[in-house]
Design a protein around this motif. Sequence first.
Motif, short mmCIF file in Angstrom:
data_model
loop_
_atom_site.label_atom_id
_atom_site.label_comp_id
_atom_site.label_asym_id
_atom_site.label_seq_id
_atom_site.Cartn_x
_atom_site.Cartn_y
_atom_site.Cartn_z
N GLY A 14 -14.39 22.02 -0.99
CA GLY A 14 -15.40 22.27 -0.18
C GLY A 14 -15.39 23.72 0.56
O GLY A 14 -16.65 24.21 0.75
N GLN A 15 -14.37 24.35 0.37
CA GLN A 15 -14.44 25.73 1.01
C GLN A 15 -14.51 26.89 -0.05
O GLN A 15 -15.23 27.89 0.22
CB GLN A 15 -12.98 25.89 1.91
CG GLN A 15 -12.91 25.05 2.93
CD GLN A 15 -11.64 24.89 3.58
OE1 GLN A 15 -10.62 25.66 3.30
NE2 GLN A 15 -11.27 24.00 4.51
N GLU A 16 -13.93 26.63 -1.15
CA GLU A 16 -13.85 27.86 -2.21
C GLU A 16 -15.20 27.51 -2.80
O GLU A 16 -15.39 27.35 -4.13
CB GLU A 16 -12.87 27.75 -3.01
CG GLU A 16 -11.49 27.92 -2.29
CD GLU A 16 -10.22 28.24 -3.03
OE1 GLU A 16 -10.37 28.31 -4.25
OE2 GLU A 16 -9.21 27.89 -2.36
N THR A 17 -16.10 28.16 -2.54
CA THR A 17 -17.69 27.98 -3.04
C THR A 17 -18.09 28.94 -3.86
O THR A 17 -19.14 28.82 -4.65
CB THR A 17 -18.82 27.87 -1.91
OG1 THR A 17 -18.78 28.78 -1.01
CG2 THR A 17 -18.45 26.60 -1.10
N GLU A 18 -17.50 30.12 -3.67
CA GLU A 18 -17.83 31.42 -4.51
C GLU A 18 -17.47 31.19 -5.98
O GLU A 18 -18.04 32.00 -6.83
CB GLU A 18 -17.28 32.56 -3.84
CG GLU A 18 -15.75 32.67 -4.09
CD GLU A 18 -14.97 31.84 -2.98
OE1 GLU A 18 -13.66 31.78 -3.29
OE2 GLU A 18 -15.38 31.21 -2.07
N THR A 19 -16.68 30.30 -6.44
CA THR A 19 -16.32 30.28 -7.82
C THR A 19 -17.06 29.29 -8.59
O THR A 19 -16.70 28.77 -9.71
CB THR A 19 -14.64 29.98 -8.00
OG1 THR A 19 -14.46 28.71 -7.18
CG2 THR A 19 -13.90 31.08 -7.33
N ARG A 20 -18.04 28.45 -7.65
CA ARG A 20 -18.62 27.32 -8.21
C ARG A 20 -19.47 27.93 -9.18
O ARG A 20 -20.04 29.08 -9.26
CB ARG A 20 -19.28 26.46 -7.24
CG ARG A 20 -18.33 25.56 -6.51
CD ARG A 20 -19.38 24.95 -5.51
NE ARG A 20 -18.40 24.34 -4.42
CZ ARG A 20 -18.86 23.70 -3.22
NH1 ARG A 20 -20.46 23.72 -3.29
NH2 ARG A 20 -18.27 23.12 -2.41
N ASN A 21 -19.96 26.84 -10.33
CA ASN A 21 -21.17 27.14 -11.14
C ASN A 21 -22.35 26.08 -10.88
O ASN A 21 -22.15 25.03 -10.95
CB ASN A 21 -20.76 27.07 -12.60
CG ASN A 21 -21.88 27.39 -13.72
OD1 ASN A 21 -22.77 28.08 -13.41
ND2 ASN A 21 -21.92 26.56 -14.58
N GLN A 22 -23.32 26.75 -10.39
CA GLN A 22 -24.60 25.82 -10.03
C GLN A 22 -24.91 25.37 -11.27
O GLN A 22 -25.55 26.17 -12.27
CB GLN A 22 -25.74 26.54 -9.36
CG GLN A 22 -26.68 25.50 -8.97
CD GLN A 22 -27.84 26.04 -7.90
OE1 GLN A 22 -28.65 26.63 -8.42
NE2 GLN A 22 -27.36 26.00 -6.55
N ILE A 23 -25.15 23.86 -11.54
CA ILE A 23 -25.71 23.55 -12.75
C ILE A 23 -27.22 22.94 -12.44
O ILE A 23 -28.05 23.10 -13.73
CB ILE A 23 -25.06 22.10 -12.99
CG1 ILE A 23 -23.53 22.40 -13.60
CG2 ILE A 23 -25.69 21.34 -14.26
CD1 ILE A 23 -22.52 21.27 -13.48
N GLU A 24 -27.67 22.46 -11.42
CA GLU A 24 -28.89 22.20 -11.26
C GLU A 24 -29.34 22.24 -9.72
O GLU A 24 -28.62 22.21 -8.94
CB GLU A 24 -29.36 20.57 -11.62
CG GLU A 24 -30.55 20.15 -11.78
CD GLU A 24 -30.74 18.69 -12.25
OE1 GLU A 24 -31.84 18.34 -12.31
OE2 GLU A 24 -29.88 18.27 -12.63
N GLN A 25 -30.95 22.47 -9.45
CA GLN A 25 -31.36 22.65 -8.12
C GLN A 25 -32.69 22.07 -8.17
O GLN A 25 -33.46 22.32 -9.12
CB GLN A 25 -31.23 23.79 -7.64
CG GLN A 25 -31.68 24.26 -6.18
CD GLN A 25 -31.76 25.83 -5.70
OE1 GLN A 25 -31.55 26.46 -6.53
NE2 GLN A 25 -31.38 25.77 -4.38
N PHE A 26 -33.14 21.12 -7.33
CA PHE A 26 -34.38 20.62 -7.13
C PHE A 26 -34.82 20.41 -5.50
O PHE A 26 -33.60 20.20 -4.88
CB PHE A 26 -34.59 19.53 -7.92
CG PHE A 26 -33.74 18.48 -8.06
CD1 PHE A 26 -34.11 17.36 -7.07
CD2 PHE A 26 -32.68 18.20 -8.68
CE1 PHE A 26 -33.22 16.18 -6.95
CE2 PHE A 26 -31.73 17.00 -8.58
CZ PHE A 26 -32.14 16.22 -7.77
N VAL A 27 -36.10 19.99 -5.50
CA VAL A 27 -36.51 19.87 -4.26
C VAL A 27 -37.25 18.15 -4.19
O VAL A 27 -37.88 17.69 -5.26
CB VAL A 27 -37.65 20.77 -3.28
CG1 VAL A 27 -38.12 20.11 -2.11
CG2 VAL A 27 -36.55 21.92 -3.05
N VAL A 28 -36.85 17.32 -3.13
CA VAL A 28 -37.60 16.13 -3.19
C VAL A 28 -38.43 16.09 -2.19
O VAL A 28 -38.24 16.34 -0.96
CB VAL A 28 -36.30 14.82 -2.68
CG1 VAL A 28 -37.03 13.53 -2.72
CG2 VAL A 28 -35.16 14.99 -3.86
#
Length: 275
Positions: free
Chosen positions: A27-41
């Motif tokens: 939950g805390q180490e967000t800077e190393t994540r890779n975003q796969i998808e993003q959308f708005v409902v």
Amino acid sequence: MPTPRVIYQPRPGSPIDVDRVFYGRLGQETETRNQIEQFVVPIRSGRAWPVLAGQICRIVVVEGAQVADFNAWNLNNPRERFWAARTKQLHRAHVTTFDRLWSCLPYLRPMLTITADTVDYPLDEDGAGCHDLLGTRCDPYVHKMLNGEEFDYCCHSNLVRAVAPYHLDESDVHDVLNIFQVTGLTTDDRYFVKPSPARQGDYFEFFAEIDLLCAISTCPQGDLSVQAWGQDADDPIDTCHPLGVEIYQPHPGLMEGWQSPPTSDYRGIHGLDRP
């Protein structure tokens, strides 16, 4: 009077007693994540989407406060689905970071673990909390009964439309987690709601323990600040807002030692006589 006691007490090492160090890092180490998808409902609608085991999903308040009614299934076996009642018993009536959502029988395993919750809402003076398991989704049947109207955009209907592309139907929609919703019980034991405290930028985030099909409805009651039922009912459309969904892949180094949990290993026959 007898002293109240929590009925389901875990032993050390139980799946209820999560590894807070492991999930805290996720939950805390967000800077190393890779975003796969993003959308708005959009408002008063629903959407379903897959989240694979080992991925992180975030529900985001992109404009103003808005309640999300959430369902989840095993992506590969929709008979295994989120069990709201047992989750409430195993954890609490209002879930937050380090709580888990559990699947129904005969599977009974954690489907996801909550890794972050920016809505800081401890139980208030009325005993109300946020992210509700006490209630369930609004539906057109109750709406017709109470308001006398045909309304196709209740959360139940939104979820029905959302899962149709995945070959699921109304019978697959089940009791929900009401994300960003504040609820409690009155002194005479009646269910009540309060306006959502969520603000733009707040989010509710979870780690998928198994391959999931997730779905949310952006509730047609918006932030629940307007009375939508009964004699004083009004249309709360001005309190409705869209919600964002983001999916991430954590850094592989953070996943060391993790395994997707198996289903329950109970192999009894429930006391039935069999030849």
